[in-house]
Design a protein around this motif. Structure first.
Motif, mmCIF file in Angstrom:
data_model
loop_
_atom_site.group_PDB
_atom_site.id
_atom_site.type_symbol
_atom_site.label_atom_id
_atom_site.label_comp_id
_atom_site.label_asym_id
_atom_site.label_seq_id
_atom_site.Cartn_x
_atom_site.Cartn_y
_atom_site.Cartn_z
ATOM 1 N N VAL A 165 54.719 42.111 48.732
ATOM 2 C CA VAL A 165 53.992 41.946 47.471
ATOM 3 C C VAL A 165 52.951 40.849 47.659
ATOM 4 O O VAL A 165 53.291 39.689 47.909
ATOM 5 N N GLY A 166 51.670 41.222 47.547
ATOM 6 C CA GLY A 166 50.585 40.271 47.780
ATOM 7 C C GLY A 166 50.057 40.411 49.191
ATOM 8 O O GLY A 166 50.719 39.996 50.146
ATOM 9 N N GLY A 171 50.572 37.484 53.328
ATOM 10 C CA GLY A 171 51.267 38.757 53.148
ATOM 11 C C GLY A 171 50.950 39.742 54.249
ATOM 12 O O GLY A 171 51.828 40.485 54.717
ATOM 13 N N ASP A 189 49.781 45.464 45.726
ATOM 14 C CA ASP A 189 48.762 44.481 45.338
ATOM 15 C C ASP A 189 47.934 45.055 44.188
ATOM 16 O O ASP A 189 47.834 46.271 44.045
ATOM 17 N N ALA A 210 49.646 47.553 41.984
ATOM 18 C CA ALA A 210 50.506 46.726 41.137
ATOM 19 C C ALA A 210 50.295 46.995 39.649
ATOM 20 O O ALA A 210 51.106 46.556 38.820
ATOM 21 N N ASP A 231 57.710 38.209 48.777
ATOM 22 C CA ASP A 231 56.646 37.830 47.854
ATOM 23 C C ASP A 231 55.701 36.851 48.542
ATOM 24 O O ASP A 231 56.124 35.799 49.035
ATOM 25 N N THR A 233 52.554 36.185 46.846
ATOM 26 C CA THR A 233 51.513 36.172 45.814
ATOM 27 C C THR A 233 51.129 34.771 45.353
ATOM 28 O O THR A 233 50.000 34.535 44.937
ATOM 29 N N ASN A 235 52.291 33.692 42.657
ATOM 30 C CA ASN A 235 52.172 33.961 41.224
ATOM 31 C C ASN A 235 53.570 34.020 40.617
ATOM 32 O O ASN A 235 54.412 34.823 41.040
ATOM 33 N N ALA A 238 54.709 37.441 39.218
ATOM 34 C CA ALA A 238 54.976 38.409 40.285
ATOM 35 C C ALA A 238 56.290 38.093 40.992
ATOM 36 O O ALA A 238 57.057 39.010 41.340
ATOM 37 N N SER A 256 55.778 32.641 49.291
ATOM 38 C CA SER A 256 54.846 31.810 48.528
ATOM 39 C C SER A 256 55.622 30.808 47.680
ATOM 40 O O SER A 256 56.843 30.911 47.510
ATOM 41 N N ASP A 326 39.052 38.788 47.665
ATOM 42 C CA ASP A 326 39.680 40.095 47.841
ATOM 43 C C ASP A 326 39.180 40.826 49.083
ATOM 44 O O ASP A 326 39.878 41.698 49.608
#
Length: 335
Positions: A165-166, A171, A189, A210, A231, A233, A235, A238, A256, A326
């Motif tokens: 995730v991410g 990631g 993502d 996502a 993970d 992210t 975040n 998330a 993360s 991005d």
């Protein structure tokens, strides 16, 4: 004198002349920095989002350089990778072979000035010979080692179905080393640009948006979930949502970190007999794993490097890069 990039306060990054180190302590080596990788941490420092930082700060902890003067068994002009995690060597974690989570750890570019400069003095134990690895690639070893460490911590196997995730740089590193273990790797993502880069550059074909519902994402596993979920992210929302993707008997690896609390439903956690694993930084074993992958071509280091600039250009570049991450995997500053 030498050039140094100093983040004076959030949003203010300036070139400054500082004294160039000419001598080092007995157990230190002088390294001329040649390339610096730009990390999410650097962006957070620039944005004022890092919870443990005092300004002003010379950023930079993804570093490749050459030895400036012979010392501690290193020859002049040896290409080296710098491990930026300065461990005390005496705490419980260090004594148990876990300097990556040292009780008193200091990280170059975060807790003390880092390598966005022309020369730095580094403990010899924090240097790894790069051999014939290009010095530009040496600056990409550290962030990939974080991914290698997370995968090693999770004990993933070729029988596992994995969700990352991410799909930022960390990631992507996790995904690459999980793939190298033979696992079936899925990526999740919000950014289609990131997912497309992972596909185009590294062949990842199992993508999940996502923005879709959790049930849609879990449909790829017939609703049963993933054996290992990572993970990456940074975040909080998330990270809390990630628990629902873990299969019964599976593991959730938090690569993360956020400045805050993470909560989860205890009944769901227990009925799955889930493992919750924290993964922090990396060790020498992980740095060696990345070196091996780069040298053998198992991972294409050139494909990781999407942006370049000089030290002089970076104060202007970061103003646009911080808002356009991005389409970036790794930006490299040439010193």
């Amino acid at each position: 004198m030498m050039k140094s990039l100093v983040c004076r306060e959030p949003g203010i990054l300036e070139l400054e002349k500082r004294d160039k180190p000419s001598t080092a302590d007995a157990d230190h080596v002088l390294v001329d920095i040649k390339h610096v990788g730009v990390c999410g941490t650097d962006f957070h420092i620039y944005e004022g989002l890092h919870p443990y930082l005092e300004y002003p700060r010379v950023m930079g902890h993804e570093l490749g350089g050459v030895v400036a003067k012979p010392a501690c068994g290193f020859k002049q002009d040896d290409v080296v990778i710098i491990n930026p995690y300065l461990a005390c060597g005496t705490c419980r974690a260090c004594q148990r072979g876990k300097p990556n989570c040292c009780y008193q750890i200091k990280v170059l570019g975060v807790h003390c000035d880092g390598g966005m400069c022309e020369r730095i003095s580094v403990p010899a134990k924090n240097l790894y010979p790069a051999g014939d690895l290009p010095v530009q690639h040496a600056a990409m070893v550290e962030f990939m080692a974080i991914g290698a460490h997370a995968v090693r911590r999770s004990e993933v196997t070729s029988d596992d179905r994995v969700l990352v995730v991410g799909v930022g740089p960390i990631g992507l590193g996790v995904a690459l080393f999980a793939k190298a273990q033979g696992a079936e790797v899925h990526l999740l993502d919000f950014s289609q640009d990131r997912l497309e880069m992972a596909s185009d550059r590294f062949g990842f074909s199992r993508h999940h948006d996502a923005k879709r519902s959790p049930s849609d994402i879990l449909a790829a596993t017939d609703g049963e979930g993933f054996d290992v979920v990572y993970d990456a992210t940074g975040n909080q929302k998330a990270m809390q949502s990630g628990f629902q993707y873990v299969a019964h008997g599976g593991s959730f690896v938090l690569v993360s970190v956020v400045h805050g609390d993470i909560s989860f439903a205890d009944p769901e956690f227990h009925k799955r007999e889930m493992k919750l694993i924290g993964s922090r930084n990396a060790t020498s074993e992980d740095f060696e794993r990345v070196l091996s992958a780069f040298r053998s071509g198992e991972i294409d280091a050139n494909a990781l490097n999407t942006h370049v600039c000089t030290m002089d250009e970076f104060p202007e570049k970061i103003m646009s890069w911080v808002h356009n991450r991005d389409k970036m995997i790794k930006a490299i500053i040439s010193v």
